[in-house]
Design a protein around this motif. Structure first.
Motif, PDB file in Angstrom:
ATOM      1  N   PRO A 125      -9.631  44.404 -15.692  1.00 48.89           N
ATOM      2  CA  PRO A 125      -8.899  44.868 -15.526  1.00 48.89           C
ATOM      3  C   PRO A 125      -7.772  44.779 -14.701  1.00 48.89           C
ATOM      4  CG  PRO A 125     -10.521  46.157 -15.346  1.00 48.89           C
ATOM      5  CD  PRO A 125     -10.987  45.247 -15.055  1.00 48.89           C
ATOM      6  N   GLY A 126      -8.045  43.722 -13.882  1.00 46.58           N
ATOM      7  CA  GLY A 126      -6.554  43.074 -13.163  1.00 46.58           C
ATOM      8  C   GLY A 126      -6.589  41.622 -13.064  1.00 46.58           C
ATOM      9  N   PHE A 127      -7.154  41.408 -14.053  1.00 46.68           N
ATOM     10  CA  PHE A 127      -7.271  40.103 -14.575  1.00 46.68           C
ATOM     11  C   PHE A 127      -6.077  39.434 -14.303  1.00 46.68           C
ATOM     12  CE2 PHE A 127      -7.577  35.866 -16.883  1.00 46.68           C
ATOM     13  CZ  PHE A 127      -8.274  35.396 -16.164  1.00 46.68           C
ATOM     14  N   PHE A 128      -5.342  39.918 -15.146  1.00 45.06           N
ATOM     15  CA  PHE A 128      -3.375  39.839 -15.468  1.00 45.06           C
ATOM     16  C   PHE A 128      -2.933  40.645 -14.872  1.00 45.06           C
ATOM     17  CE2 PHE A 128      -5.694  39.391 -19.492  1.00 45.06           C
ATOM     18  CZ  PHE A 128      -5.500  38.160 -19.934  1.00 45.06           C
ATOM     19  N   ARG A 129      -1.475  39.853 -14.012  1.00 42.86           N
ATOM     20  CA  ARG A 129      -0.353  40.700 -13.869  1.00 42.86           C
ATOM     21  C   ARG A 129       1.111  40.677 -15.130  1.00 42.86           C
ATOM     22  NH1 ARG A 129       0.665  37.554  -8.316  1.00 42.86           N
ATOM     23  NH2 ARG A 129      -1.298  36.896  -7.499  1.00 42.86           N
ATOM     24  N   PRO A 130       1.644  41.580 -15.109  1.00 39.69           N
ATOM     25  CA  PRO A 130       2.445  41.847 -15.841  1.00 39.69           C
ATOM     26  C   PRO A 130       3.626  40.896 -15.769  1.00 39.69           C
ATOM     27  CG  PRO A 130       2.757  43.467 -14.256  1.00 39.69           C
ATOM     28  CD  PRO A 130       1.776  42.838 -13.569  1.00 39.69           C
ATOM     29  N   GLY A 131       3.259  40.272 -17.313  1.00 38.71           N
ATOM     30  CA  GLY A 131       4.586  39.504 -17.413  1.00 38.71           C
ATOM     31  C   GLY A 131       3.543  39.168 -19.167  1.00 38.71           C
ATOM     32  N   ASP A 132       4.529  37.778 -19.601  1.00 43.12           N
ATOM     33  CA  ASP A 132       4.323  37.658 -21.540  1.00 43.12           C
ATOM     34  C   ASP A 132       3.656  36.306 -21.013  1.00 43.12           C
ATOM     35  OD1 ASP A 132       5.758  39.173 -22.256  1.00 43.12           O
ATOM     36  OD2 ASP A 132       7.567  37.684 -21.456  1.00 43.12           O
ATOM     37  N   TYR A 133       2.140  36.369 -21.787  1.00 44.50           N
ATOM     38  CA  TYR A 133       1.237  35.546 -22.360  1.00 44.50           C
ATOM     39  C   TYR A 133       1.245  35.446 -23.250  1.00 44.50           C
ATOM     40  CZ  TYR A 133      -0.127  36.846 -17.833  1.00 44.50           C
ATOM     41  OH  TYR A 133      -0.433  37.630 -16.312  1.00 44.50           O
ATOM     42  N   SER A 134       0.919  34.015 -23.855  1.00 49.25           N
ATOM     43  CA  SER A 134       0.366  33.841 -24.672  1.00 49.25           C
ATOM     44  C   SER A 134      -1.487  33.152 -24.855  1.00 49.25           C
ATOM     45  CB  SER A 134       0.575  32.045 -25.291  1.00 49.25           C
ATOM     46  OG  SER A 134       0.790  31.132 -26.631  1.00 49.25           O
ATOM     47  N   LEU A 135      -2.107  34.129 -26.345  1.00 49.40           N
ATOM     48  CA  LEU A 135      -3.190  33.473 -26.476  1.00 49.40           C
ATOM     49  C   LEU A 135      -3.604  33.163 -27.812  1.00 49.40           C
ATOM     50  CD1 LEU A 135      -6.465  36.375 -26.201  1.00 49.40           C
ATOM     51  CD2 LEU A 135      -5.942  35.177 -28.850  1.00 49.40           C
ATOM     52  N   ILE A 136      -4.288  31.531 -27.668  1.00 49.61           N
ATOM     53  CA  ILE A 136      -4.503  30.814 -29.081  1.00 49.61           C
ATOM     54  C   ILE A 136      -5.888  31.326 -29.472  1.00 49.61           C
ATOM     55  CG2 ILE A 136      -3.828  27.656 -29.555  1.00 49.61           C
ATOM     56  CD1 ILE A 136      -2.349  28.212 -26.991  1.00 49.61           C
TER      57      ILE A 136
ATOM     58  N   ILE B 173       1.662  41.873 -21.014  1.00 56.51           N
ATOM     59  CA  ILE B 173       1.281  42.912 -19.973  1.00 56.51           C
ATOM     60  C   ILE B 173       2.352  44.050 -18.917  1.00 56.51           C
ATOM     61  CG2 ILE B 173      -0.264  43.834 -17.728  1.00 56.51           C
ATOM     62  CD1 ILE B 173      -2.312  42.232 -20.330  1.00 56.51           C
ATOM     63  N   ILE B 174       1.947  45.181 -18.587  1.00 57.48           N
ATOM     64  CA  ILE B 174       2.767  45.705 -18.377  1.00 57.48           C
ATOM     65  C   ILE B 174       2.421  46.303 -16.842  1.00 57.48           C
ATOM     66  CG2 ILE B 174       4.934  46.090 -19.661  1.00 57.48           C
ATOM     67  CD1 ILE B 174       4.524  48.840 -20.301  1.00 57.48           C
ATOM     68  N   LYS B 175       3.322  46.931 -15.909  1.00 58.44           N
ATOM     69  CA  LYS B 175       2.707  48.012 -15.267  1.00 58.44           C
ATOM     70  C   LYS B 175       2.284  49.402 -15.765  1.00 58.44           C
ATOM     71  CE  LYS B 175       1.184  48.567 -10.215  1.00 58.44           C
ATOM     72  NZ  LYS B 175       2.365  48.731  -9.563  1.00 58.44           N
ATOM     73  N   ALA B 176       1.959  50.644 -16.009  1.00 58.15           N
ATOM     74  CA  ALA B 176       2.112  51.398 -15.834  1.00 58.15           C
ATOM     75  C   ALA B 176       1.761  52.485 -15.237  1.00 58.15           C
ATOM     76  CB  ALA B 176       1.244  52.572 -16.572  1.00 58.15           C
ATOM     77  N   ARG B 177       2.592  53.795 -15.042  1.00 62.75           N
ATOM     78  CA  ARG B 177       2.876  54.241 -13.287  1.00 62.75           C
ATOM     79  C   ARG B 177       1.838  55.567 -14.134  1.00 62.75           C
ATOM     80  NH1 ARG B 177       8.242  52.919 -10.429  1.00 62.75           N
ATOM     81  NH2 ARG B 177       8.104  50.893 -11.838  1.00 62.75           N
TER      82      ARG B 177
END
Length: 75
Positions: free
Chosen positions: A40-51, A71-75
């Motif tokens: 779950p902590g693998f990604f930081r908030p931001g935009d990604y591309s999965l190919i 990915i967005i950080k939920a509060r």
């Protein structure tokens, strides 16, 4: 149903096209789905591309699909 492929590879890039994750040889399950597990902590908030690439039985590879996600950080 993509019987032309021996297996699949998934690659994930961030918005600066930096490699985040690349899988090895994935094979579809009985429902024809591909899955990978990520911490779950693998990604930081931001935009990604999965190919998704299909690796052909006779050799070579082919792009199968490309997904954009955020990915967005939920509060």
């Amino acid at each position: 149903g993509e019987t032309q492929f021996k297996y699949y590879r998934i690659t994930i890039f961030d918005d600066r096209h930096r490699l985040i994750k690349r899988t090895g040889r994935l094979v579809p399950d009985q429902t024809d789905a591909l899955s990978i597990l990520l911490n779950p902590g693998f990604f930081r908030p931001g935009d990604y591309s999965l190919i998704i690439e299909g690796i052909k039985k006779e050799g070579g590879q082919e792009a199968v699909s490309n997904y954009l996600f955020r990915i967005i950080k939920a509060r």
